[in-house]
Write a protein that holds these residues in place. Structure first.
Motif, PDB file in Angstrom:
ATOM      1  N   ASP A 254       0.833  -1.200   0.000  1.00 22.90           N
ATOM      2  CA  ASP A 254       0.000   0.000   0.000  1.00 22.90           C
ATOM      3  C   ASP A 254       0.870   1.253   0.000  1.00 22.90           C
ATOM      4  O   ASP A 254       2.008   1.242   0.491  1.00 22.90           O
ATOM      5  CB  ASP A 254      -0.895   0.044   1.241  1.00 22.90           C
ATOM      6  N   VAL A 255       0.313   2.333  -0.520  1.00 21.61           N
ATOM      7  CA  VAL A 255       0.911   3.659  -0.369  1.00 21.61           C
ATOM      8  C   VAL A 255      -0.028   4.499   0.476  1.00 21.61           C
ATOM      9  O   VAL A 255      -1.220   4.620   0.166  1.00 21.61           O
ATOM     10  CB  VAL A 255       1.156   4.337  -1.733  1.00 21.61           C
ATOM     11  N   VAL A 256       0.495   5.048   1.557  1.00 17.56           N
ATOM     12  CA  VAL A 256      -0.281   5.947   2.409  1.00 17.56           C
ATOM     13  C   VAL A 256       0.032   7.379   1.971  1.00 17.56           C
ATOM     14  O   VAL A 256       1.172   7.834   2.100  1.00 17.56           O
ATOM     15  CB  VAL A 256       0.064   5.767   3.898  1.00 17.56           C
TER      16      VAL A 256
ATOM     17  N   ALA B 253       3.395   1.694   8.770  1.00 11.74           N
ATOM     18  CA  ALA B 253       3.620   1.281   7.385  1.00 11.74           C
ATOM     19  C   ALA B 253       4.795   0.319   7.275  1.00 11.74           C
ATOM     20  O   ALA B 253       4.725  -0.693   6.563  1.00 11.74           O
ATOM     21  CB  ALA B 253       3.857   2.513   6.509  1.00 11.74           C
ATOM     22  N   LYS B 254       5.879   0.623   7.981  1.00 12.07           N
ATOM     23  CA  LYS B 254       7.074  -0.233   7.911  1.00 12.07           C
ATOM     24  C   LYS B 254       6.801  -1.619   8.479  1.00 12.07           C
ATOM     25  O   LYS B 254       7.390  -2.616   8.034  1.00 12.07           O
ATOM     26  CB  LYS B 254       8.240   0.446   8.634  1.00 12.07           C
ATOM     27  N   GLU B 255       5.918  -1.701   9.447  1.00 13.38           N
ATOM     28  CA  GLU B 255       5.606  -3.000  10.057  1.00 13.38           C
ATOM     29  C   GLU B 255       4.979  -3.980   9.074  1.00 13.38           C
ATOM     30  O   GLU B 255       5.134  -5.191   9.204  1.00 13.38           O
ATOM     31  CB  GLU B 255       4.664  -2.795  11.256  1.00 13.38           C
ATOM     32  N   VAL B 256       4.268  -3.459   8.064  1.00 12.86           N
ATOM     33  CA  VAL B 256       3.565  -4.350   7.126  1.00 12.86           C
ATOM     34  C   VAL B 256       4.133  -4.287   5.701  1.00 12.86           C
ATOM     35  O   VAL B 256       3.650  -4.969   4.806  1.00 12.86           O
ATOM     36  CB  VAL B 256       2.050  -4.031   7.078  1.00 12.86           C
ATOM     37  N   GLY B 257       5.168  -3.455   5.487  1.00 13.23           N
ATOM     38  CA  GLY B 257       5.737  -3.342   4.146  1.00 13.23           C
ATOM     39  C   GLY B 257       4.986  -2.386   3.238  1.00 13.23           C
ATOM     40  O   GLY B 257       4.984  -2.553   2.014  1.00 13.23           O
ATOM     41  N   ALA B 258       4.354  -1.373   3.824  1.00 15.68           N
ATOM     42  CA  ALA B 258       3.692  -0.322   3.044  1.00 15.68           C
ATOM     43  C   ALA B 258       4.625   0.891   2.959  1.00 15.68           C
ATOM     44  O   ALA B 258       5.679   0.935   3.597  1.00 15.68           O
ATOM     45  CB  ALA B 258       2.366   0.061   3.687  1.00 15.68           C
ATOM     46  N   TYR B 259       4.223   1.885   2.175  1.00 17.83           N
ATOM     47  CA  TYR B 259       5.054   3.070   1.950  1.00 17.83           C
ATOM     48  C   TYR B 259       4.287   4.331   2.321  1.00 17.83           C
ATOM     49  O   TYR B 259       3.063   4.400   2.164  1.00 17.83           O
ATOM     50  CB  TYR B 259       5.494   3.145   0.482  1.00 17.83           C
ATOM     51  N   THR B 260       5.022   5.332   2.789  1.00 17.89           N
ATOM     52  CA  THR B 260       4.398   6.590   3.208  1.00 17.89           C
ATOM     53  C   THR B 260       4.908   7.749   2.353  1.00 17.89           C
ATOM     54  O   THR B 260       6.102   7.865   2.088  1.00 17.89           O
ATOM     55  CB  THR B 260       4.697   6.889   4.683  1.00 17.89           C
ATOM     56  N   VAL B 261       3.969   8.596   1.938  1.00 18.67           N
ATOM     57  CA  VAL B 261       4.290   9.803   1.176  1.00 18.67           C
ATOM     58  C   VAL B 261       3.564  10.974   1.841  1.00 18.67           C
ATOM     59  O   VAL B 261       2.377  10.885   2.129  1.00 18.67           O
ATOM     60  CB  VAL B 261       3.834   9.693  -0.293  1.00 18.67           C
TER      61      VAL B 261
END
Length: 389
Positions: free
Chosen positions: A147-149, A171-179
């Motif tokens: 996912d991208v947040v 996000a890092k806990e599940v392999g998602a990305y933050t913008v």
């Protein structure tokens, strides 16, 4: 014969000295001197040179070949902007071009986003087409890998904030990305990368450009490999800013700290006045203790943004106030030296028809207060006449 020297940026020594050095300079100093070693011409120019060539002779020291891939004025601007956000910067032709670059890079399974800038939502609708309802979900949806947040903080137009530390951790806990879209703040007021955010995005047309004469977008990341890939993809997509825009950005960042600090202070002064006026229903600015993000503003920002929204008591008073203000230009942008005001319902009918977005410029804040005072006083007198009749 040319006897100047051009120092290639982004070397290991340069990065360690400038970005990770223990004696890191202050923001204002970095904005003026971060690119000092980039170009040393025979003439010893004080102002940056502007390079307009579209192509370069093979074998040059910078390894440049064609300006769509890279060119000196753009690279110089990226050095300074990367320093200020504490990462590697990639410039684009607009904020939406930078947004598209993020989606193209991650190709996310889903985008988690709250309602904010309507053009971001329109871009996501164009990108995902028939899958929009499944692919673009609220921030309260459970995070999944890939996912991208997309965090707009401060948000448009209500200036709500999101907790960067919390989102980065989750996000890092599940392999998602933050913008983080930091257009309303600029690196003067917040640096999301320092909180673990993957990419910070700016419409650098706004506070970074600061003079209402540049159309530009910006991405910054601490990940050097990610930055390199984004630059390669930028060249393929062709969404690069021109030499003049990059030159003007260099001009603008030199004064950005002074400008944004002043705008933040003036906005804070103005919202205090408006929040107590009887024709004002509500003011949205995180410097106010009544704002839902006030505590987070104190924790995460160096001041409230130079933009806020105000809701007057009726749509009719809102329209009349727009006409009576003299120092606020009716225009749909923000961050410039001139104060602007925008009736956002014109573009987004989900917003209240009583809401005005106010972008504070560099005028004296007391003159801005007087302008609102005369506009609201005139409207108050007209309202009293109507009630008498």
């Amino acid at each position: 014969m040319f006897r100047g020297r051009i120092v290639k940026p982004y070397t290991k020594q340069w990065y360690q000295r400038r970005v990770r050095g223990s004696k890191r300079m202050d923001f204002s100093t970095i904005a003026i001197h971060a690119d000092k070693e980039y170009e040393d011409s025979v003439a010893k120019d004080v102002a940056p040179s502007i390079h307009v060539s579209t192509t370069f002779e093979i074998g040059n020291e910078l390894g440049m070949s064609y300006s769509r891939a890279d060119q000196p004025t753009r690279q110089r601007a990226e050095i300074v902007l990367g320093e200020l956000e504490r990462g590697h910067a990639i410039l684009y032709s607009s904020g939406l071009a930078a947004t598209q670059a993020v989606i193209n890079f991650f190709r996310p399974k889903r985008v988690l986003i709250a309602k904010g800038y309507h053009m971001t939502m329109n871009l996501l609708k164009m990108w995902f087409k028939d899958e929009f309802e499944q692919k673009v979900v609220g921030l309260d949806s459970g995070l999944q890998k890939g996912d991208v947040v997309w965090i707009e903080s401060p948000s448009n137009p209500f200036c709500e904030l999101s907790d960067f530390d919390d989102w980065a951790k989750r996000a890092k806990e599940v392999g998602a990305y933050t913008v983080v879209d930091s257009s309303f703040a600029s690196p003067v007021l917040q640096t999301p990368l320092e909180h673990g955010i993957d990419i910070v995005m700016h419409s650098s047309t706004k506070f970074i450009g600061g003079h209402s004469d540049i159309l530009s977008g910006l991405l910054v990341t601490k990940d050097k490999t990610m930055a390199s890939t984004l630059k390669t993809e930028r060249s393929l997509l062709g969404n690069v800013p021109g030499s003049l825009e990059c030159f003007l950005l260099l001009r603008s960042v030199r004064t950005m700290h002074l400008r944004v600090t002043r705008q933040s202070e003036s906005a804070t002064t103005l919202v205090k006045y408006l929040s107590t006026h009887k024709l004002v229903q509500k003011v949205h600015h995180p410097s106010l203790p009544t704002h839902s993000s006030h505590a987070l503003c104190l924790k995460q920002m160096k001041g409230g943004p130079g933009v806020f929204s105000v809701e007057l008591i009726t749509p009719e008073i809102t329209q009349q106030c727009l006409k009576k203000l003299k120092l606020f230009l009716q225009a749909t942008s923000l961050g410039g030296v001139e104060s602007m005001i925008d009736w956002r319902y014109r573009y987004d009918t989900s917003l209240p028809a009583t809401l005005l977005r106010v972008a504070v410029g560099l005028e004296d804040p007391h003159d801005l207060i007087k302008d609102w005072e005369q506009a609201l006083t005139l409207e108050e007198k007209e309202k009293e006449k109507e009630s008498e009749n």
